[in-house]
Design a protein around this motif. Structure first.
Motif, PDB file in Angstrom:
ATOM      1  N   LYS A   1       0.830  -1.207   0.000  1.00 32.28           N
ATOM      2  CA  LYS A   1       0.000   0.000   0.000  1.00 32.28           C
ATOM      3  C   LYS A   1       0.865   1.258   0.000  1.00 32.28           C
ATOM      4  O   LYS A   1       0.537   2.242  -0.670  1.00 32.28           O
ATOM      5  CB  LYS A   1      -0.970  -0.039   1.167  1.00 32.28           C
TER       6      LYS A   1
ATOM      7  N   ALA B   1       0.611   3.881  -3.054  1.00 29.76           N
ATOM      8  CA  ALA B   1       0.206   5.251  -2.713  1.00 29.76           C
ATOM      9  C   ALA B   1       1.306   6.252  -3.081  1.00 29.76           C
ATOM     10  O   ALA B   1       1.021   7.303  -3.668  1.00 29.76           O
ATOM     11  CB  ALA B   1      -0.136   5.350  -1.233  1.00 29.76           C
TER      12      ALA B   1
ATOM     13  N   TRP C   1      -8.240  12.229  -9.105  1.00 30.79           N
ATOM     14  CA  TRP C   1      -9.440  11.500  -8.681  1.00 30.79           C
ATOM     15  C   TRP C   1      -9.242   9.989  -8.791  1.00 30.79           C
ATOM     16  O   TRP C   1      -9.754   9.232  -7.961  1.00 30.79           O
ATOM     17  CB  TRP C   1     -10.677  11.969  -9.450  1.00 30.79           C
TER      18      TRP C   1
ATOM     19  N   ALA D   1      -7.089   9.074  -5.836  1.00 31.92           N
ATOM     20  CA  ALA D   1      -7.898   9.125  -4.604  1.00 31.92           C
ATOM     21  C   ALA D   1      -8.768   7.882  -4.470  1.00 31.92           C
ATOM     22  O   ALA D   1      -8.927   7.348  -3.364  1.00 31.92           O
ATOM     23  CB  ALA D   1      -8.754  10.390  -4.593  1.00 31.92           C
ATOM     24  N   ILE D   2      -9.338   7.416  -5.579  1.00 28.24           N
ATOM     25  CA  ILE D   2     -10.148   6.189  -5.531  1.00 28.24           C
ATOM     26  C   ILE D   2      -9.297   5.016  -5.067  1.00 28.24           C
ATOM     27  O   ILE D   2      -9.683   4.260  -4.167  1.00 28.24           O
ATOM     28  CB  ILE D   2     -10.772   5.891  -6.916  1.00 28.24           C
TER      29      ILE D   2
ATOM     30  N   ILE E   1      -6.236   4.946  -3.539  1.00 34.55           N
ATOM     31  CA  ILE E   1      -5.702   5.092  -2.181  1.00 34.55           C
ATOM     32  C   ILE E   1      -6.824   4.990  -1.153  1.00 34.55           C
ATOM     33  O   ILE E   1      -6.670   4.343  -0.112  1.00 34.55           O
ATOM     34  CB  ILE E   1      -4.919   6.414  -2.044  1.00 34.55           C
ATOM     35  N   GLY E   2      -7.971   5.593  -1.438  1.00 36.19           N
ATOM     36  CA  GLY E   2      -9.113   5.510  -0.521  1.00 36.19           C
ATOM     37  C   GLY E   2      -9.573   4.087  -0.315  1.00 36.19           C
ATOM     38  O   GLY E   2      -9.909   3.675   0.800  1.00 36.19           O
ATOM     39  N   ARG E   3      -9.594   3.307  -1.383  1.00 33.61           N
ATOM     40  CA  ARG E   3      -9.981   1.893  -1.264  1.00 33.61           C
ATOM     41  C   ARG E   3      -8.992   1.144  -0.388  1.00 33.61           C
ATOM     42  O   ARG E   3      -9.372   0.339   0.447  1.00 33.61           O
ATOM     43  CB  ARG E   3     -10.052   1.269  -2.649  1.00 33.61           C
ATOM     44  N   GLU E   4      -7.700   1.398  -0.594  1.00 32.70           N
ATOM     45  CA  GLU E   4      -6.686   0.696   0.191  1.00 32.70           C
ATOM     46  C   GLU E   4      -6.843   0.987   1.681  1.00 32.70           C
ATOM     47  O   GLU E   4      -6.755   0.085   2.513  1.00 32.70           O
ATOM     48  CB  GLU E   4      -5.275   1.074  -0.285  1.00 32.70           C
ATOM     49  N   ILE E   5      -7.114   2.229   2.024  1.00 34.22           N
ATOM     50  CA  ILE E   5      -7.322   2.596   3.427  1.00 34.22           C
ATOM     51  C   ILE E   5      -8.585   1.927   3.964  1.00 34.22           C
ATOM     52  O   ILE E   5      -8.590   1.357   5.058  1.00 34.22           O
ATOM     53  CB  ILE E   5      -7.388   4.134   3.574  1.00 34.22           C
ATOM     54  N   THR E   6      -9.663   1.980   3.185  1.00 33.13           N
ATOM     55  CA  THR E   6     -10.943   1.406   3.616  1.00 33.13           C
ATOM     56  C   THR E   6     -10.826  -0.093   3.855  1.00 33.13           C
ATOM     57  O   THR E   6     -11.266  -0.600   4.895  1.00 33.13           O
ATOM     58  CB  THR E   6     -12.035   1.683   2.555  1.00 33.13           C
TER      59      THR E   6
END
Length: 192
Positions: free
Chosen positions: A77, A81, A96, A99-100, A102-107
């Motif tokens: 990750k 990232a 964008w 962000a999709i 990286i946001g998925r990886e965090i979630t």
């Protein structure tokens, strides 16, 4: 922390992140822009290979450890990232899309941690769609880091952008899959 070759390879992958990033900030008098792209993309491919190789060796040599199970996805990750942020800064990737991904990886990392606390890690174990997503991300990032048209008539930047869009779609699909698998726990119902 067990010191074995799979864990050492994971640490090497983490240590390669600043090398990959730093390549693109070297003065042009040290490396030409084309050489930076080739060297940075090559380092990224090498790091991606260590990702596959460390897991393979850990399973083959039965050197699986809780620490390795923790560190390996963190290294992945961080690598993805950092590369995506670099690509956005270099104006090779849309923010964008980064962000999709990286946001998925965090979630999903948070979801896996929570599911582990509930004793339900099997419902968010790595799936085929997750592996497909990772492959698409690695290809897209490599092509965008390379940036150079190495094959005449093949617009590398456009190909990389298309690959990154596909990777973002697979990212959302895999996130939906993991959330669906975890839904019984998220909804307060126990699975059978």
């Amino acid at each position: 922390m067990p010191l074995n070759l799979p864990n050492i390879l994971t640490w090497i992958r983490i240590l390669m992140i600043p090398l990959i990033l730093g390549t693109y900030y070297l003065p042009d008098s040290w490396l030409s822009p084309a050489a930076k792209n080739l060297f940075g993309a090559s380092l990224f491919v090498l790091a991606a290979i260590t990702d596959w190789f460390d897991g393979y060796l850990a399973r083959k040599w039965n050197q699986l450890s809780p620490f390795g199970a923790f560190l390996d996805p963190v290294a992945d990750k961080l690598m993805v990232a950092a590369a995506l942020i670099l690509l956005v800064q270099l104006d090779r990737a849309d923010a964008w899309l980064a962000a999709i991904i990286i946001g998925r990886e965090i979630t999903i990392s948070a979801l896996r941690e929570w599911m582990a606390q509930l004793g339900a890690t099997r419902s968010v174990a790595v799936s085929f769609v997750g592996k497909l997503k990772t492959t698409a991300q690695m290809i897209a990032i490599t092509v965008l880091l390379l940036h150079e048209n190495v094959i005449p008539g093949l617009p590398t930047q456009q190909l990389g952008s298309i690959c990154l869009q596909i990777a973002a779609m697979l990212t959302l699909w895999s996130m939906g899959y993991y959330l669906r698998m975890a839904w019984p726990e998220l909804n307060g119902r126990k699975t059978d």
